[in-house]
Design a protein around this motif. Structure first.
Motif, PDB file in Angstrom:
ATOM      1  N   LEU A  55     -20.721  19.362  21.406  1.00 22.79           N
ATOM      2  CA  LEU A  55     -21.563  18.627  22.361  1.00 22.79           C
ATOM      3  C   LEU A  55     -23.048  18.857  22.038  1.00 22.79           C
ATOM      4  N   ALA A 104     -23.939  16.828  19.027  1.00 21.04           N
ATOM      5  CA  ALA A 104     -23.879  15.376  19.251  1.00 21.04           C
ATOM      6  C   ALA A 104     -25.050  14.900  20.096  1.00 21.04           C
ATOM      7  N   PHE A 105     -25.335  15.616  21.196  1.00 22.39           N
ATOM      8  CA  PHE A 105     -26.408  15.170  22.090  1.00 22.39           C
ATOM      9  C   PHE A 105     -27.771  15.698  21.644  1.00 22.39           C
ATOM     10  N   SER A 110     -28.887  15.742  18.502  1.00 23.00           N
ATOM     11  CA  SER A 110     -29.328  15.117  17.247  1.00 23.00           C
ATOM     12  C   SER A 110     -29.092  15.995  16.026  1.00 23.00           C
ATOM     13  N   GLY A 115     -26.529  15.966  13.483  1.00 24.51           N
ATOM     14  CA  GLY A 115     -25.325  15.345  12.929  1.00 24.51           C
ATOM     15  C   GLY A 115     -24.553  14.550  13.977  1.00 24.51           C
ATOM     16  N   SER A 116     -23.370  14.094  13.609  1.00 21.70           N
ATOM     17  CA  SER A 116     -22.537  13.266  14.505  1.00 21.70           C
ATOM     18  C   SER A 116     -21.120  13.795  14.556  1.00 21.70           C
TER      19      SER A 116
END
Lengths: 563, 563
Positions: A533, A536-537, A539, A541-542
């Motif tokens: 989390l 992802a949130f 910034s 990587g994804s």
């Protein structure tokens, strides 16, 4: 004076009050303390309903606070038959920061002069005054666009809480005050100057701790940012640079000696050595026993995490860590400061805003929720939260992040949410520990201090389990004032240096919170989810999140099956 | 009997109570109603503290409920000078489902026989009984592994709430009951059989609505799943298939005529035509005026969304939509059923579990929070939530999903969270609308019915703004019983067919909630964020989430600047 006798006084100027602590130099025993809440504003803070970001303090409160608390502490100490005022070897000062105040050429705070008396623009701008957010962004932008190195030691972004943002804001919005301002002086520099009578802003000693962490001061670019950079922000802003004594100094250096005037008003003899001031969190770390390999976490509404490393180590800049300043904590060592922008504030938000009152009145709710949360097993709530309700200070250094909680069902309860919020702050703490170690600074032990570690065993146990490290608690409940007293003892010659003074005067409590292997294992799995989390949130990587909710359910079912 | 005179009676067997409604056939005017809470268990539901998933009903309550409510409604209707019992042209029945009960070869519920009296295993298994979750998973697995088509019309996954899972659970766990069970009969088939005297399970009429949505019945595979599939689950399970009358029928078909026995007990003449029964939500859709192009949303603790389409249209299977069954809603049309697994339940969870009582006692808290939430502008909270606290029924069809909320700050308030939860359910509703339209079923209007649309204008306005469609409210507050009465009128010959009866007997309220263009625009941006979260956590690709928190802050700031 021999080392095995004498007393030192530490004075801690906090957000709402000031406290003075009289400490036995050989043992660190705290023989007397006195506190006083600042007289102006509400709980010492002057606010303005039209400007919710404004938080000021009246400089008269600092002078009065010093006199009231020191004289009272000295009186109380007098009950101890070993104590007498002549045995005080030194005085140390710590304060909040960045809390700069505008002064005239004689070092007098403008808000104490007739022309500006009680004008908030002329008062001290308390650390949590955020009126200068536009100016802070402008400073960051100019530093980045112009290729200046000034942000490299302070986490890559200038804060609206800091010295130059506040000075620039005054230039822009309060021209009369700006015109009358000869210098901006940090509170931790103002108090030693005041009580030693070294009023001239050009010659008063400046703290390298405050300058380095808040004013982009660094030896590698010979002090404060260059005149060209400052005048590019506002013509003439560099005059404050010219009136700033270089080099700034650590707190084992002498700011001066207690003046006759303040000696008379406090019941102490004149001439007592006064140490250069420093920021509260950094002296708190000293009072908690910081040294190489020791991380000190000062936990309150937010946290400050301090480390030191030998100056000759080649410690690189650590991305996302707020401040890396030589000698800001212990002389001769590199000071490293990180922190979380909200910890206790998140628990308070839940209790004061969101949770139902079935857990008692507000004062009792923390205890009630903590007790109920203590009965839950790690993973049993099926929840994971992100602790970014006030943005993320480290390691993402992004104020535009916010809170998140995932895993709620129709059966989710307030103690489960409360525990998930505690766990979130522990995961955030672990991110900082991992980042610091990743860059070659090894952490051998963690000492916690502040109200939360003193009062909440559940929080400490969760931190031990999440970080898989023992959590120690500072012996003193007043580590900031104790740290100031340690520097008083050092400048008074009672100890050879800070490490020697710390060895004699600091310690940890007997209770250490040790990781529970079963809990460590569950938190390892939850931390992987937190990290996904976080990235992802935040910034980084994804990462895929499609397993998050399913993993939480599996962890929850496993925790319940174990029960 | 001419069309412009006569009355019809609809009887709605709900979760906690049964209600009978006497309706004027030419106008739809509701001239009398009576309700009765089932006598057994708590609020009509028999539970077991050792088995939290268990929810049963005693079949005696259905018989007593029919007699009590119909006789009372007939008495009340007698006060209307136009009414007399001889003018009742037909009776319709709707019930919860899947609520199957085990019966003997004479159609007698086992729980009414001496051998099994008051044995929960022999009672009706209420729709929300989830004891059969393992059996449901087994059925799904066998269907998928064996390449059987049976899940293709019911959303791709068999539910623990449904017919075969419950029958299989009984075979596994209650051998004595299983041995004595001649047939499993859905409640909506049991009541018409009971009151018409057509007791033989092999010949009693079966509802295509219940069979199609709950028992994997479909004309394309000639009824129920084949014997080989069923016996592979448990040898002999196919005996229930053999005793199930094929074809199952829509509700414009005659189940029989009111028997002498029930005529005497209710004060009605014997011989009144009784329609084949159906599930409550589907008849609720009929009572709300469903037709091609009309989506009916029945909103309560969860929602049921119904559509119909001409049977000759080539409507494909719609991935993630729970049920697509010919004639399950309106004879001659394809019935499409979707829904959200929690709507009102999420608001109740927040009020009953999480929110502080500062908004009044629990009964008043919904009103207090709604009022405070009404004063917020779209986007002002800076929050977005996922409405998966009870899993996701459509369009992800995944029970292992959970709730999420993102965007919290230290200033986030309960009304902001409450509004974000309402908005989340509206976003979930929009996902279903978009999925249905994507597969070629166009939605020209939306009619809402149930307690929430009746009572909460804020919810309806948010749904209008989020979906960018006007939201209409059904005129009747008892659409299920009205839908049943419509079928009573049709089998009684008072109207030529269901659409004709609906044209005469249903309508919408004057108040329509229309989209506000400014709000639509903000919700468009928030829906993009909801969709990114939906896809990331729901395993639909890997959208980037690094802008989510920043976009929410920008939307919030914009909303506040507009204020």
């Amino acid at each position: 004076m021999p080392k095995d006798t004498g007393f030192s006084i530490g004075i801690d100027f906090g957000t709402n009050s000031v406290r003075a602590l009289v400490v036995d130099v050989p043992s660190g025993e705290e023989i007397a303390a006195a506190a006083w809440t600042y007289a102006h504003g509400e709980d010492g803070i002057i606010t303005d309903p039209r400007q919710p970001n404004l938080a000021r303090q009246h400089p008269e409160d600092y002078e009065e606070g010093f006199v009231r608390t020191v004289s009272q502490a000295v009186r109380i100490a007098g009950a101890n038959r070993r104590f007498e005022p002549s045995k005080v070897v030194g005085i140390g000062i710590d304060t909040t920061g960045s809390t700069p105040l505008p002064v005239d050429r004689h070092g007098r705070p403008l808000a104490t002069l007739d022309d500006f008396r009680d004008d908030p623009a002329a008062m001290a701008r308390l650390w949590k005054d955020h009126t200068a957010h536009a100016e802070a962004a402008e400073i960051s932008e100019r530093a980045l666009a112009g290729g200046y190195p000034y942000l490299s030691k302070c986490g890559g972004r200038y804060s609206s809480e800091w010295y130059w943002a506040k000075a620039l804001h005054c230039e822009r919005h309060n021209p009369a005050v700006a015109h009358a301002t000869f210098a901006w002086v940090e509170l931790c520099d103002y108090v030693p100057a005041l009580i030693t009578g070294n009023h001239d802003p050009r010659t008063m000693m400046r703290s390298i701790c405050a300058a380095g962490h808040k004013a982009m001061y660094h030896p590698s670019w010979e002090g404060l940012p260059c005149a060209e950079f400052l005048d590019g922000l506002s013509p003439g802003l560099s005059r404050f640079r010219e009136r700033f004594r270089h080099p700034a100094l650590p707190s084992d250096r002498l700011a001066g000696h207690l003046s006759d005037r303040f000696a008379q008003r406090t019941g102490l003899p004149a001439g007592i050595p006064v140490a250069v001031g420093a920021l509260d969190a950094h002296l708190g770390a000293v009072g908690a026993g910081i040294g190489p390999g020791t991380l000190v976490k000062i936990m309150g509404t937010s946290t400050c995490d301090c480390m030191v490393a030998p100056l000759d180590d080649s410690i690189p800049d650590i991305p996302g860590v707020s401040g890396i300043v030589p000698e800001s904590v212990i002389p001769g060592m590199l000071g490293i400061e990180a922190g979380q922008s909200a910890v206790g504030d998140i628990f308070n938000w839940f209790v004061n805003r969101v949770a139902p009152s079935g857990y008692g009145l507000r004062e009792q709710m923390h205890a009630g929720l903590t007790e109920a949360a203590s009965k839950l097993r790690p993973g049993e709530s099926g929840l994971v939260a992100l602790d970014w309700h006030n943005g993320n200070r480290n390691v993402l250094a992004d104020p535009l992040l916010s809170g998140l909680i995932v895993g709620q069902t129709l059966a989710t309860t307030p103690p489960e949410i409360y525990r998930a919020l505690i766990e979130a702050t522990a995961f955030g703490a672990r991110k900082i520990i991992e980042r610091i170690e990743e860059y070659g600074v090894s952490i051998e032990r963690v000492v916690n201090c502040g109200g939360i570690p003193e009062k909440n065993p559940l929080v400490m146990q969760i931190y031990a389990d999440v970080c898989n490290r023992p959590m120690q608690i500072s012996r003193s409940a007043q580590t900031c004032a104790l740290g100031a007293a340690i520097f008083g003892a050092v400048v008074g010659g009672a100890h050879a240096d800070v490490p020697a003074a710390q060895a004699a005067m600091t310690g940890v409590k007997e209770t250490t919170y040790c990781p529970d292997p079963a809990a460590v294992q569950v938190y390892e799995a939850l931390y992987r989810i937190y990290s996904a989390l976080h990235d992802a949130f935040g910034s980084v990587g994804s990462p895929r999140l499609d397993r998050v909710m399913k993993d939480l359910i599996a962890i929850r079912q496993h925790a319940r099956a174990d029960a």
